[in-house]
Design a protein around this motif. Structure first.
Motif, PDB file in Angstrom:
ATOM      1  N   GLU A  44       0.807  -1.382  -0.069  1.00 26.38           N
ATOM      2  CA  GLU A  44      -0.091   0.118  -0.021  1.00 26.38           C
ATOM      3  C   GLU A  44       0.716   1.117  -0.097  1.00 26.38           C
ATOM      4  OE1 GLU A  44      -3.731   0.019   2.572  1.00 26.38           O
ATOM      5  OE2 GLU A  44      -2.999  -2.083   2.940  1.00 26.38           O
ATOM      6  N   ILE A  45       1.970   1.092  -0.838  1.00 25.33           N
ATOM      7  CA  ILE A  45       2.783   2.373  -0.988  1.00 25.33           C
ATOM      8  C   ILE A  45       2.843   3.101  -2.260  1.00 25.33           C
ATOM      9  CG2 ILE A  45       5.207   2.971  -0.909  1.00 25.33           C
ATOM     10  CD1 ILE A  45       5.827   1.072   1.743  1.00 25.33           C
ATOM     11  N   LEU A  46       2.688   4.202  -2.530  1.00 24.51           N
ATOM     12  CA  LEU A  46       2.665   5.038  -3.710  1.00 24.51           C
ATOM     13  C   LEU A  46       4.039   5.585  -3.827  1.00 24.51           C
ATOM     14  CD1 LEU A  46       0.928   6.072  -6.282  1.00 24.51           C
ATOM     15  CD2 LEU A  46       0.412   8.001  -4.903  1.00 24.51           C
ATOM     16  N   THR A  47       4.646   5.075  -5.226  1.00 22.68           N
ATOM     17  CA  THR A  47       6.030   5.612  -5.327  1.00 22.68           C
ATOM     18  C   THR A  47       5.793   6.444  -6.591  1.00 22.68           C
ATOM     19  OG1 THR A  47       7.082   3.610  -4.485  1.00 22.68           O
ATOM     20  CG2 THR A  47       8.357   5.255  -5.786  1.00 22.68           C
ATOM     21  N   ILE A  48       6.130   7.874  -6.212  1.00 22.87           N
ATOM     22  CA  ILE A  48       5.908   8.785  -7.296  1.00 22.87           C
ATOM     23  C   ILE A  48       7.101   9.056  -7.946  1.00 22.87           C
ATOM     24  CG2 ILE A  48       5.181  11.269  -7.738  1.00 22.87           C
ATOM     25  CD1 ILE A  48       3.462  11.024  -5.100  1.00 22.87           C
ATOM     26  N   THR A  49       7.411   8.965  -9.176  1.00 17.42           N
ATOM     27  CA  THR A  49       8.591   8.703  -9.800  1.00 17.42           C
ATOM     28  C   THR A  49       8.711  10.089 -10.818  1.00 17.42           C
ATOM     29  OG1 THR A  49       7.456   7.606 -11.667  1.00 17.42           O
ATOM     30  CG2 THR A  49       8.733   6.379 -10.002  1.00 17.42           C
ATOM     31  N   SER A  50       7.975  11.205 -10.586  1.00 17.51           N
ATOM     32  CA  SER A  50       8.021  12.473 -11.233  1.00 17.51           C
ATOM     33  C   SER A  50       7.679  13.484 -10.558  1.00 17.51           C
ATOM     34  CB  SER A  50       6.927  12.474 -12.490  1.00 17.51           C
ATOM     35  OG  SER A  50       5.784  12.400 -11.796  1.00 17.51           O
ATOM     36  N   LYS A  51       7.861  14.770 -10.868  1.00 17.09           N
ATOM     37  CA  LYS A  51       7.675  15.877 -10.060  1.00 17.09           C
ATOM     38  C   LYS A  51       6.253  15.795  -9.403  1.00 17.09           C
ATOM     39  CE  LYS A  51      10.750  18.923 -12.008  1.00 17.09           C
ATOM     40  NZ  LYS A  51      11.235  20.223 -11.757  1.00 17.09           N
ATOM     41  N   PHE A  52       5.851  16.112  -8.502  1.00 18.54           N
ATOM     42  CA  PHE A  52       4.620  16.063  -7.780  1.00 18.54           C
ATOM     43  C   PHE A  52       4.122  17.458  -6.898  1.00 18.54           C
ATOM     44  CE2 PHE A  52       7.423  14.887  -4.301  1.00 18.54           C
ATOM     45  CZ  PHE A  52       6.665  15.436  -3.179  1.00 18.54           C
ATOM     46  N   THR A  53       2.755  17.425  -6.566  1.00 16.10           N
ATOM     47  CA  THR A  53       2.247  18.538  -5.869  1.00 16.10           C
ATOM     48  C   THR A  53       1.331  17.693  -4.741  1.00 16.10           C
ATOM     49  OG1 THR A  53       2.435  20.046  -7.608  1.00 16.10           O
ATOM     50  CG2 THR A  53       0.969  20.467  -5.608  1.00 16.10           C
ATOM     51  N   ALA A  54       1.459  17.973  -3.343  1.00 13.20           N
ATOM     52  CA  ALA A  54       0.660  17.280  -2.336  1.00 13.20           C
ATOM     53  C   ALA A  54      -0.013  18.625  -1.743  1.00 13.20           C
ATOM     54  CB  ALA A  54       1.445  16.756  -1.634  1.00 13.20           C
ATOM     55  N   VAL A  55      -1.165  18.440  -1.535  1.00 14.68           N
ATOM     56  CA  VAL A  55      -1.987  19.541  -0.914  1.00 14.68           C
ATOM     57  C   VAL A  55      -3.039  19.165   0.176  1.00 14.68           C
ATOM     58  CG1 VAL A  55      -3.792  21.501  -1.455  1.00 14.68           C
ATOM     59  CG2 VAL A  55      -2.256  20.716  -3.241  1.00 14.68           C
ATOM     60  N   MET A  56      -2.927  19.734   1.147  1.00 14.38           N
ATOM     61  CA  MET A  56      -4.112  19.420   2.368  1.00 14.38           C
ATOM     62  C   MET A  56      -4.564  20.630   3.127  1.00 14.38           C
ATOM     63  SD  MET A  56      -3.986  16.651   5.661  1.00 14.38           S
ATOM     64  CE  MET A  56      -2.476  17.329   6.383  1.00 14.38           C
ATOM     65  N   ASP A  57      -5.685  21.106   2.830  1.00 17.37           N
ATOM     66  CA  ASP A  57      -6.302  22.492   3.173  1.00 17.37           C
ATOM     67  C   ASP A  57      -5.312  23.312   2.604  1.00 17.37           C
ATOM     68  OD1 ASP A  57      -8.070  21.171   4.782  1.00 17.37           O
ATOM     69  OD2 ASP A  57      -6.846  20.758   6.346  1.00 17.37           O
ATOM     70  N   LYS A  58      -4.588  24.208   3.639  1.00 19.18           N
ATOM     71  CA  LYS A  58      -3.547  25.245   3.047  1.00 19.18           C
ATOM     72  C   LYS A  58      -2.346  24.781   2.866  1.00 19.18           C
ATOM     73  CE  LYS A  58      -5.943  29.080   5.157  1.00 19.18           C
ATOM     74  NZ  LYS A  58      -5.846  30.148   6.260  1.00 19.18           N
ATOM     75  N   ASN A  59      -1.909  23.686   3.220  1.00 16.77           N
ATOM     76  CA  ASN A  59      -0.361  23.023   3.230  1.00 16.77           C
ATOM     77  C   ASN A  59      -0.387  22.405   1.847  1.00 16.77           C
ATOM     78  OD1 ASN A  59      -0.199  23.304   6.064  1.00 16.77           O
ATOM     79  ND2 ASN A  59      -1.637  21.752   6.374  1.00 16.77           N
ATOM     80  N   ILE A  60       0.802  23.100   1.288  1.00 11.32           N
ATOM     81  CA  ILE A  60       1.420  22.613  -0.147  1.00 11.32           C
ATOM     82  C   ILE A  60       2.743  22.203  -0.207  1.00 11.32           C
ATOM     83  CG2 ILE A  60       1.510  23.508  -2.443  1.00 11.32           C
ATOM     84  CD1 ILE A  60      -0.407  25.666  -1.892  1.00 11.32           C
TER      85      ILE A  60
END
Length: 174
Positions: A125-141
């Motif tokens: 259950e692990i997501l390995t991101i192999t490119s540039k990414f953006t993560a957002v939660m509420d105001k946190n980026i």
């Protein structure tokens, strides 16, 4: 008459032998077209279950299973920790789902992710991101180059990040 018949038989035997040696017989089926698709479908939902619970569901607008690899276009994937995992294309190879193009993951609780390439391991259950990414939660980026996200423990390990993190204010009573 006996010599003419013998001569005719000799000519016929020689003719049959020469014809037999000039004709090539083979079992090649080159002209026959072989299909390697094991399965082909459109607008289909797959549901993975065990004896106790629903493990995951996946929907695709079109897909093909060929050589043991399942390819799905416009993949929508769901588990008990992932509300929605979307990608333009997904390839299932054993316990891994290789995701390509406009990947968006919405957690039931936690960050929402956007990237172009990633691999989801269904077993760990692990997501390995192999490119540039953006993560957002509420105001946190959080922006980064690559990442490894444990969807069960909600732990993100990323490289070369830029982040804007808001914390709650603690008011101390005196």
């Amino acid at each position: 008459m006996g010599i003419k018949l013998e001569l005719l038989l000799v000519i016929l035997i020689v003719g049959m032998l020469s014809l037999a040696y000039t004709i090539k017989l083979s079992d090649n089926v080159a002209a026959k077209k072989t299909f390697s698709k094991e399965m082909e479908f459109s607008d289909t939902t797959f549901t993975e279950v065990n004896t106790q619970k629903l493990i995951s569901t996946a929907f695709g607008t079109y897909g093909v299973r060929e050589g043991g690899i399942l390819r799905i276009k416009d993949l929508i994937y769901h588990t008990d920790t992932i509300e929605r995992l979307l990608a333009d294309e997904g390839r299932y190879v054993q316990n891994r789902v290789y995701l390509d193009g406009n990947i968006r993951m919405k957690q039931k609780e936690g960050f929402n992710y956007r990237a172009q390439h990633a691999v989801y391991n269904k077993k760990t259950e692990i997501l390995t991101i192999t490119s540039k990414f953006t993560a957002v939660m509420d105001k946190n980026i959080v922006h980064g180059n690559t990442a490894r996200y444990d969807t069960r423990k909600k732990i993100l390990i990323a490289k070369e990040i830029e982040a804007v993190v808001y914390t709650a204010e603690n008011k101390i009573k005196k």
